[in-house]
Design a protein around this motif. Structure first.
Motif, short mmCIF file in Angstrom:
data_model
loop_
_atom_site.label_atom_id
_atom_site.label_comp_id
_atom_site.label_asym_id
_atom_site.label_seq_id
_atom_site.Cartn_x
_atom_site.Cartn_y
_atom_site.Cartn_z
N VAL A 27 0.85 -1.20 0.00
CA VAL A 27 0.00 0.00 0.00
C VAL A 27 0.88 1.25 0.00
CG1 VAL A 27 -1.93 -1.09 1.21
CG2 VAL A 27 -0.16 0.05 2.51
N SER A 28 0.34 2.33 -0.48
CA SER A 28 1.03 3.63 -0.43
C SER A 28 0.41 4.44 0.70
CB SER A 28 0.85 4.38 -1.76
OG SER A 28 1.44 3.65 -2.80
N VAL A 29 1.28 4.96 1.57
CA VAL A 29 0.83 5.71 2.74
C VAL A 29 1.68 6.98 2.85
CG1 VAL A 29 0.57 5.60 5.26
CG2 VAL A 29 0.29 3.54 3.90
N PRO A 30 1.07 8.13 3.14
CA PRO A 30 1.87 9.35 3.32
C PRO A 30 2.90 9.15 4.45
CG PRO A 30 -0.48 9.87 3.22
CD PRO A 30 -0.37 8.38 3.30
N GLU A 31 4.09 9.70 4.26
CA GLU A 31 5.17 9.52 5.22
C GLU A 31 4.80 9.91 6.66
OE1 GLU A 31 8.73 11.39 3.78
OE2 GLU A 31 9.06 9.82 2.30
N PRO A 32 4.11 11.03 6.88
CA PRO A 32 3.76 11.38 8.27
C PRO A 32 2.84 10.34 8.93
CG PRO A 32 3.50 13.29 6.83
CD PRO A 32 3.73 12.10 5.94
N LEU A 33 1.94 9.77 8.16
CA LEU A 33 1.04 8.75 8.70
C LEU A 33 1.82 7.48 9.04
CD1 LEU A 33 -1.87 7.99 9.39
CD2 LEU A 33 -2.16 7.25 7.01
N LEU A 34 2.74 7.11 8.18
CA LEU A 34 3.57 5.93 8.44
C LEU A 34 4.45 6.13 9.67
CD1 LEU A 34 4.40 3.11 7.54
CD2 LEU A 34 6.15 4.18 6.10
#
Length: 69
Positions: A27-34
């Motif tokens: 999955v692709s997740v925004p860096e801050p969320l990860l």
């Protein structure tokens, strides 16, 4: 006569997962969320995979929790 070697050993091998076969999902997740997820995982001594699994269970309202509680 030579000793017989090899073959299956009782109790050997990986134990089956009671929740079923695990499947890899990309999955692709925004860096801050990860980063937030990784922080949560670290605080609870979970792997990233365990944290994602728990997030999905929570979203789906799944009452079953893994044995790693």
């Amino acid at each position: 006569m030579a000793k017989k070697r090899g073959g299956k050993r009782e109790g050997a091998g990986r134990k089956p997962n009671p929740e079923g076969r695990a499947v890899t999902v990309a999955v692709s997740v925004p860096e801050p969320l990860l980063a937030r997820l990784d922080t949560l995982a670290e605080q609870n001594a979970w792997s990233r995979s365990e944290a994602v699994k728990r997030a999905i269970q929570s979203l789906l309202g799944d009452q079953k929790r893994s044995a790693k509680t």
